[in-house]
Structure formats: structure tokens, C-alpha cells
Design an enzyme around this catalytic site. Structure first.
Site, PDB file in Angstrom:
ATOM      1  N   ILE A  47       0.887  -1.158   0.000  1.00  0.00           N
ATOM      2  CA  ILE A  47       0.000   0.000   0.000  1.00  0.00           C
ATOM      3  C   ILE A  47       0.928   1.212   0.000  1.00  0.00           C
ATOM      4  CG2 ILE A  47      -0.272  -0.111   2.516  1.00  0.00           C
ATOM      5  CD1 ILE A  47      -3.074   1.068   2.180  1.00  0.00           C
ATOM      6  N   TYR A  48       0.999   1.869  -1.141  1.00  0.00           N
ATOM      7  CA  TYR A  48       1.906   3.002  -1.304  1.00  0.00           C
ATOM      8  C   TYR A  48       1.156   4.192  -1.874  1.00  0.00           C
ATOM      9  CZ  TYR A  48       5.940   0.040  -0.441  1.00  0.00           C
ATOM     10  OH  TYR A  48       6.856  -0.792   0.146  1.00  0.00           O
ATOM     11  N   ILE A  49       1.474   5.367  -1.337  1.00  0.00           N
ATOM     12  CA  ILE A  49       0.864   6.624  -1.770  1.00  0.00           C
ATOM     13  C   ILE A  49       1.990   7.637  -1.951  1.00  0.00           C
ATOM     14  CG2 ILE A  49      -0.716   8.486  -1.104  1.00  0.00           C
ATOM     15  CD1 ILE A  49      -2.110   6.312   0.691  1.00  0.00           C
TER      16      ILE A  49
ATOM     17  N   TYR B 277      -2.473   2.484  10.768  1.00  0.00           N
ATOM     18  CA  TYR B 277      -3.098   1.156  10.822  1.00  0.00           C
ATOM     19  C   TYR B 277      -3.784   0.917  12.160  1.00  0.00           C
ATOM     20  CZ  TYR B 277      -0.539   0.297   6.518  1.00  0.00           C
ATOM     21  OH  TYR B 277      -0.049   0.384   5.240  1.00  0.00           O
TER      22      TYR B 277
ATOM     23  N   LYS C  83      -5.194   3.206  13.996  1.00  0.00           N
ATOM     24  CA  LYS C  83      -6.440   3.981  13.938  1.00  0.00           C
ATOM     25  C   LYS C  83      -7.500   3.267  13.109  1.00  0.00           C
ATOM     26  CE  LYS C  83      -4.373   8.520  14.511  1.00  0.00           C
ATOM     27  NZ  LYS C  83      -3.946   9.752  13.829  1.00  0.00           N
TER      28      LYS C  83
ATOM     29  N   GLY D 239      -6.657  11.151   2.762  1.00  0.00           N
ATOM     30  CA  GLY D 239      -7.736  10.189   2.738  1.00  0.00           C
ATOM     31  C   GLY D 239      -7.522   9.005   1.808  1.00  0.00           C
TER      32      GLY D 239
END
Length: 187
Positions: free
Chosen positions: A112-114, A158, A160, A122
Site C-alpha cells: 500500500i503506497y501513496i 493502521y 487507527k 484520505g
């Protein structure tokens, strides 16, 4: 409505983006390779030697490796597009594509990369929600992931989102032994 309120509303409408999750197929191999290298480098370049990083990228993100992953029936990639720009990607695994045997009826969030300039907007939540939806569609009860113990912002995110740490495993960047924390969330 007054003039100032209209201007605020217009500004807000301009800031609203068009987001789309798009399944990545072989046709997207080149884009996947490019963004994978970019985002992994951006995330981990400061904590690893240039040589270790270069070797890892050459092994993990070469065309043959990514083609193998894209054609694995138990792995699924998604691009997240915002106004038609790829801002990140997600890789989900089921069955024998999972990197560890964590739980029966599980989905692994392997990647999971942004993009760093797009974090805290978000997008991570969109990816987690997609993983949960994917798990439900596949009749899975658990989603899990491994996260580097020193990636404090990811760990906080994670937690949260309801993930709890259940174990850890070693991850090597060259000869540098690092620890990933294994976190799970029941669906």
C-alpha cells in the site's frame, strides 16, 4: 448566499477531485513498475544504502517479477487515480500468493503506497476500505499486513483503522536485517 460564501463554495468545488480505483492488468505493467520504484524509493531511501536499495528494486520490481505477480490469480493490484493521475497503488493477496500463513480466510495487504505529496488526504482510508470490501467479496474474515517497525506514521494509521499487532518477521535489505510488524484486522 453572499458573495464570500459563493467564493468559498466555488473554491471547495475546485478542490474536490475525481478519485477512481482501477484494477491493474498486464497493460499497466510499465506504469506499475514506474510507480513501484518511485514510491518504494521515496519511502525507504533515507533508511537504506544506495546499493541495498538498488539491488532490492532490481529484484522486486523488474518486469518479469511484476508480470508474474500480475498474472497470479491470487494477487490483485489496484491503482488509485485522482483526476486521472496515479497517486498510489494497492496489492492484495489471497491463498498461496500470501507471503505468510497468518490466518485461515485471510487477505494480505502486501503493498500500500501513496505518493508522499498526497499523504494525509484520505487515500490510505480508500485503500483500507477497498481491502475490506475485497475480503468480504472473497468471504474472508481477516485482513493483514506487515509494516516496518520504524514506519511510525504507517503504524499509527493502521492502529487507527483497527489493526492490532500479532507478531513480527524479518525483512532484509541487502545484509541489513529489519523487522516488520504483522498486524491484523477482523472484518
Amino acid at each position: 448566499m453572499g458573495f464570500c460564501e459563493k467564493r468559498k463554495q466555488t473554491k471547495l468545488l475546485k478542490e474536490i477531485s475525481t478519485m477512481e480505483l482501477k484494477k491493474c492488468t498486464l497493460e499497466g505493467l510499465e506504469q506499475l513498475q514506474k510507480i513501484s520504484i518511485e514510491l518504494f524509493t521515496d519511502t525507504f531511501k533515507d533508511q537504506n544504502t544506495e546499493e541495498d536499495l538498488k539491488n532490492y528494486l532490481e529484484n522486486a520490481y523488474n518486469s518479469a517479477q511484476l508480470k508474474k505477480e500480475l498474472t497470479n490469480k491470487n494477487s490483485t493490484f489496484f491503482f488509485l487515480l485522482d483526476n486521472e493521475e496515479i497517486v498510489g497503488y494497492l496489492k492484495l493477496n489471497i491463498g498461496d500468493a500470501q507471503t505468510e500463513d497468518i490466518a485461515e480466510d485471510a487477505v494480505e495487504i502486501e503493498r500500500i503506497y501513496i505518493r508522499s505529496d498526497r499523504k494525509r488526504k484520505g487515500y490510505g482510508t480508500i485503500f483500507i476500505e477497498k481491502a475490506e470490501q475485497f475480503a468480504k467479496e472473497k468471504n474472508k474474515k481477516v485482513i493483514w499486513l506487515g509494516v516496518w517497525e520504524e514506519n511510525l506514521s504507517a503504524l499509527s494509521f493502521y492502529k487507527k483503522k483497527g489493526f492490532i499487532q500479532i507478531s513480527s518477521h524479518s525483512f532484509f535489505m541487502g545484509d541489513d536485517k529489519q523487522t516488520d510488524l504483522i498486524m491484523t484486522k477482523e472484518i
